[in-house]
Structure formats: structure tokens, C-alpha cells
Design a protein around this motif. Structure first.
Motif: not given
Ligand code: SF4
Ligand code: SF4
Ligand code: SF4
Ligand code: SF4
Ligand code: SF4
Lengths: 252, 318
Positions: A226, A229-230, A233-234
């Protein structure tokens, strides 16, 4: 002792948390036997605001009207409960704090001039909060459990174990091990791991555990492929405005 | 009890079915779990079951009693006659440790009711089933009603209890030699080099393990020997004087585990919790009861999200 005088109010939010209360259909009459519901504007036509022993407040503060309602009701109740993720953390509506004004202004605020752009905040930013029933939406049984503890005169206890504990109790196979970005290890439990038990990874709606090992967790997600950024955000989605310092530092 | 008996491979199903309707074996679903089978063909014997049999006897959640207006009512029903087939040596020893704690030591009626009508049929590992197995380091013993040694065309059966012996005799199986001690230990499983870690408590490498630990409790939930639990009361909304008391698995990896009045937490630091589990498994239990608690199954490593291999961590300690 007479029945406790209680109220249910909503600020900016989707009303889903108030619905979670009402979804206890089979127990509603028992609730009324133990509690005197003085106000519940969402479902009641006549509401008496004189004084409360206990008020459940849904939603976050995102308008001048919210601030007014919140401070007015806080002054009238002995105990205030933040009901649900918006009240607890600011949740998804607080997301606009993390982006530039020009990214969202044209979508609403410049068109509807009567809606003031108040900085979105969890209710604890404005008033004293005695208890939090977290979750998006909160667990309906947990709301009942809380009410029973209050009715018994006990100090309610909350589950701050990671979601993984209940997930394992339910005998689930771990999604994180299979590469899903499950936030169970860094999220407060109490939801009976409802998402994972239904086959969907935890998105962290109940907020941070207070015992999370962010460094190891983020390193693990990166190892599983992953992107930063992902992950960011999560993790910010439901932690909203209550992100622990350690979490912020790790997301830098 | 070292006699061996021969059972032809194609007779295994009939042999098991003739013993009763409730045969359980590891089956691959989302993970490998023990389930009721109607034919041994459903069983997956290629790997160690992901979920041990523990929860059949020491259940995740168990109602201890109901209370109604000051009166207590306990309802304990014995589980039916069940045979668990396909247990590895590590897991058999884990049941032994749980039997010792729950039946012998504390006479727990709930565990006893689930466990007492059960037969344990082992399935022997010739060698380490996966790279984390270390049963050979743990000084395991024989603990089965019947152990099955898979010889492909046939099985060698070793009865380890009176019931096991009776079953083998009634099935009129032929004697086929004697079990040697060296054949009971799976090869390549002596992975834990240091057998006594009591002097290593202050070793700095523990921090390295704890740095990776998410305190998620996967290790203790899936450990076949862990028995910690908490007790909870819940009342009815319609009658606050009535309700139930339940027990539920808990874990020393959690802060809440050592929380006492005044919100004091004894093992606040992650490294203390991480070490406690391993010390209970490898030191404290042995000090009290003379055997290792850990049986070397390796599940706390294979099912740890960050795969913390405490065995190689210990091996590296100076
Ligand atoms: S699936 Fe998620 S919540 Fe469940 S044990 Fe794994 S990481 Fe924890
Ligand atoms: S630990 Fe030993 S008995 Fe258990 S599965 Fe591995 S090799 Fe088999
Ligand atoms: S499974 Fe691994 S990460 Fe989770 S508590 Fe155990 S050692 Fe820590
Ligand atoms: S401590 Fe780990 S290796 Fe030992 S019995 Fe428990 S799960 Fe298996
Ligand atoms: S103290 Fe920890 S290691 Fe020991 S049995 Fe309990 S949960 Fe397992």
C-alpha cells in the motif's frame, strides 16, 4: 428516584446514530420505563428542554447553529454523551479541514451564502463531554448497554481493546494477513467486529485505540504494497480531528 | 502402550464412521478449521489446522449462569460423543495442558462438560509441517486415544488409552510391530536452541520483538494452550436484577488485561506484555507445573500479522 430525564439531539450529521438508538425496536418500551425521554426532536413533535440528567448528542459542529444548540443543551444537562463518530472525532465531514479551501468552496459555500463555513470540530472541542459512544454508526447494543449501566448507577466501562480481539472471538480468518488493509489493530473495539465478520475490512470508524503501534502497522501495510497516500487517507478518515500525535508523526 | 496395529488406507473411512456420527477433522474453508465431516475425504491433512480445537472445549464465550432476582441458575449440558481426527502431536499436548488446568487443577464444569465425551485421534507428522514448527524442542509426551501414522497404503495405529485399545481390539486390527520413542518426534522440529530463557529477561532483543508487535492478541487467541479469559455480567433492560454472567477469552497482550481499580495498568509497556506471553509459555508455567506450556505449534508466529518469530529472536540472544 424518578426516571432519569434524557434527551437525544443531532447537530451536523446524517442522523444515522440517532437511528441506531431507534433500531432497538424490541427494547424501546423498556427504555421508556427506565428513562423519561424529554426531548428527541428527530422523532418527537413536542420537546421539553428544561433540564436533563443525560443527553446524547449526535453530529459534529460545522455551523453557527450547531454551536448554539450544543452550548445551550450542555448548559441544561448533567451528563453529555457524544453519540457516534461525528460527535466523537468530526469523522468524514471534518475531512475538509485537511484540504485547501479553494478545493471545496465553489461546491457549496460560495453558492449558499447563508451557510457559514465554520471549522468542523468534534463536540469536545466546544464543550465538556462526559462519555463517548463511538462508531459510524454506533453499535445499537452498546447504546443499550450504556443505558443499563447508567440506570444501575454504575460508571460505564468502555472497550478500548483493538477490534482484533472481538474479531478473533468471532473466529474470523484475519483479512490483514491476507493482504487487506484492515485497521482492526489500531482501532478501538466494542463493535463486535461487525465489518470483518461480514467479510469487509475494518475502516477504523470507532477511532484510535490509544495503544496502537502506528510505526509497525504502517510499515506492515507498506510491505503489503500500500502506498503512503492510501494509508494516510484511510487512517485520517475516521480519526478526523482526534488523531493522536504519534499517528500524525508517523503519517508525516 | 507402544503396540502398533495396521489399518488399510481404504478402510479408514469405514473405521471412523463405525465409531459414531460425530467425527471432526481439519477442513479447508476460509482457513483450515475442525469441522464435522461425513467422509475423511473432506479432511485437509496437508498442513497444521489454522484454528486449533481449543474452542470446542474452552469456548470463546460461555454463559456461566443466569441470575433472576437473587437466584442463580446454572445450565451445563454435556457435549455429545465426538471424535476429533487429525490432531497433530503439538495440539494433542495442548489439549493435555488444558485438561490439566481446567479439569485436574480447577475442576471447571463448563470445560469438563464439553471435553469429557471426546476421543482424540492424532495424525502423526513425520517431519516439521512448516518452517515455524518447534514441537521437538518442547519435551512433548504421548497424549491420544489413537495416533495414526500415515504409511500411504496403510496406517499404523497406536492406541494411547484404554478406550483406544478397546476400539483397536474390537476392530480386530492386526498387530504390526512396536512404536519406538524416536519415531514419535517429528524430524527437524528442534528449532528452539535455548531451552531455558529464565536468565534472558533483561535481554535487549525483546525490544526488537515488541517494536513489531501490534498488541492485537492473534497470538493468544490462536494459541492452543492459552486459557486466559475475563468475566462479564449483563442485565436485562426489562429487569435490571436479572441477567447472565459470561466468560470470554482475553489476552495478556492487551492493556485492559492488567487494569485494576483506579485505572492502574501493571503491564503498560508493550515490551512487558510481549515478554509476559513468552515467559508464561516457556518459564512460569514450567516453574509451577513442571512442563512447558508452549507445545511449539508455531501458530503465534504464522498468524502474527507481522510474523514475529520469537524462537529465532531467542536463538539470537547472547
Ligand atoms: S481481520 Fe482485521 S480486525 Fe480481524 S484480526 Fe485481522 S486485522 Fe484484526
Ligand atoms: S509443531 Fe510438530 S506436531 Fe505440530 S504440526 Fe509442527 S511438526 Fe507437527
Ligand atoms: S500476534 Fe503478533 S502482533 Fe499480535 S499481539 Fe501477538 S505478537 Fe503482537
Ligand atoms: S506459544 Fe505459540 S508456539 Fe507455543 S503453543 Fe502457543 S501458539 Fe503454539
Ligand atoms: S498469560 Fe498470556 S500467555 Fe499466559 S495463558 Fe494467558 S494469554 Fe496465554
Amino acid at each position: 428516584m424518578g426516571r432519569l430525564r434524557i434527551g437525544f439531539y443531532g447537530l451536523t450529521g446524517c442522523a444515522g446514530c440517532q437511528l441506531s438508538v431507534i433500531f432497538n425496536e424490541d427494547e424501546l418500551l423498556d427504555i421508556i420505563k427506565l428513562f423519561d425521554i424529554r426531548a428527541f426532536p428527530f422523532i418527537k413533535a413536542s420537546n421539553d428542554e428544561e433540564r436533563f440528567d443525560l443527553v446524547f448528542m449526535e453530529g459534529l459542529v460545522a455551523s453557527p447553529h450547531d454551536i448554539e444548540t450544543l452550548t445551550r443543551i450542555r448548559a441544561k444537562t448533567k451528563t453529555l454523551v457524544a453519540l457516534g463518530a461525528c460527535a466523537h472525532s468530526g469523522c468524514i465531514p471534518a475531512y475538509r479541514s485537511f484540504t485547501l479551501k479553494e478545493n471545496y468552496e465553489h461546491l457549496l459555500y460560495s453558492k449558499a451564502k447563508d451557510i457559514a463555513d465554520v471549522e468542523p470540530e468534534p463536540i469536545s472541542k466546544h464543550v465538556k463531554v462526559d462519555y463517548v459512544l463511538p462508531g459510524c454508526p454506533p453499535d445499537k447494543k452498546e447504546i443499550l448497554h450504556f443505558m443499563k449501566e447508567i440506570a444501575l448507577g454504575k460508571t460505564p466501562k468502555f472497550n478500548h481493546n483493538p477490534v482484533c480481539v472481538e474479531c478473533r472471538l468471532n473466529g474470523n480468518d484475519c483479512l490483514l494477513i491476507h493482504g487487506k488493509p484492515c485497521m482492526g489493530p489500531i482501532t478501538s473495539g466494542g463493535c463486535h467486529a461487525v465489518c470483518v465478520t461480514g467479510g469487509f475490512e475494518c475502516w477504523g470508524c470507532r477511532g484510535p485505540t490509544g495503544d496502537a503501534n502506528y510505526k509497525a502497522y504502517i510499515a506492515l501495510l507498506k510491505k503489503k504494497g500500500y502506498k503512503k497516500e492510501f494509508i494516510k487517507t484511510r487512517m485520517m478518515m475516521f480519526a478526523g480531528k482526534i488523531q493522536p500525535e504519534e499517528m500524525k508523526a508517523c503519517l508525516q | 502402550m507402544d503396540a502398533l496395529y495396521r489399518l488399510e488406507a481404504d478402510k479408514l473411512d469405514i473405521f471412523l464412521q463405525s465409531l459414531g456420527p460425530d467425527i471432526y477433522a481439519p477442513v479447508k474453508t476460509d482457513a483450515i478449521r475442525f469441522q464435522k465431516i461425513s467422509s475423511v475425504k473432506e479432511a485437509d491433512l496437508t498442513a497444521l489446522a489454522d484454528v486449533p480445537v481449543k474452542d470446542f472445549f474452552f469456548r470463546q464465550r460461555e454463559q456461566l449462569f443466569k441470575f433472576t432476582k437473587g437466584k442463580i441458575a446454572t445450565e451445563i449440558k454435556d457435549a455429545p460423543f465426538r471424535i476429533f481426527f487429525g490432531l497433530r502431536r503439538c495440539d494433542l499436548n495442548a489439549v493435555k495442558h488444558q485438561d490439566f488446568i481446567f479439569i485436574e487443577k480447577y475442576k471447571d464444569p463448563y470445560y469438563t462438560a464439553q471435553r469429557k465425551n471426546t476421543l482424540l485421534f492424532g495424525y502423526h507428522c513425520d517431519e516439521a509441517l512448516n518452517k515455524y514448527c518447534f514441537c521437538g524442542s518442547m519435551g512433548l509426551e504421548e497424549y491420544h486415544d489413537i495416533m495414526f501414522f500415515d504409511k500411504k497404503k496403510y496406517f499404523l495405529l497406536n492406541p494411547g488409552s484404554k478406550v483406544g485399545q478397546k476400539i483397536v481390539s474390537e476392530a480386530k486390527l492386526k498387530r504390526a510391530g512396536t512404536l519406538k520413542k524416536k519415531d514419535t518426534i517429528p524430524k527437524g522440529t528442534d528449532r528452539l536452541e535455548k531451552k531455558d530463557i529464565s536468565k534472558l529477561f533483561e535481554n535487549s532483543l525483546w525490544e526488537k520483538g515488541a517494536d513489531e508487535c501490534l498488541s492485537c492478541s492473534a497470538c493468544t487467541s490462536l494459541c492452543p494452550t492459552c486459557y486466559c479469559h475475563e468475566v462479564k455480567d449483563d442485565v436485562k433492560l426489562s429487569d435490571l436484577k436479572s441477567g447472565e454472567r459470561t466468560r470470554e477469552w482475553s489476552s495478556c497482550q492487551l492493556k485492559s488485561f492488567t487494569r485494576v481499580a483506579g485505572e492502574h495498568v501493571f503491564r503498560e509497556k508493550r515490551v512487558d506484555r510481549f515478554k509476559h506471553r513468552i515467559y508464561h509459555q516457556l518459564v512460569y508455567f514450567k516453574e509451577r507445573y513442571g512442563v512447558n506450556m508452549c507445545v511449539g505449534c508455531g501458530r503465534c508466529i504464522t498468524h502474527c500479522p507481522t510474523t514475529i518469530d520469537f524462537v529465532s529472536l531467542i536463538n539470537k540472544m547472547k
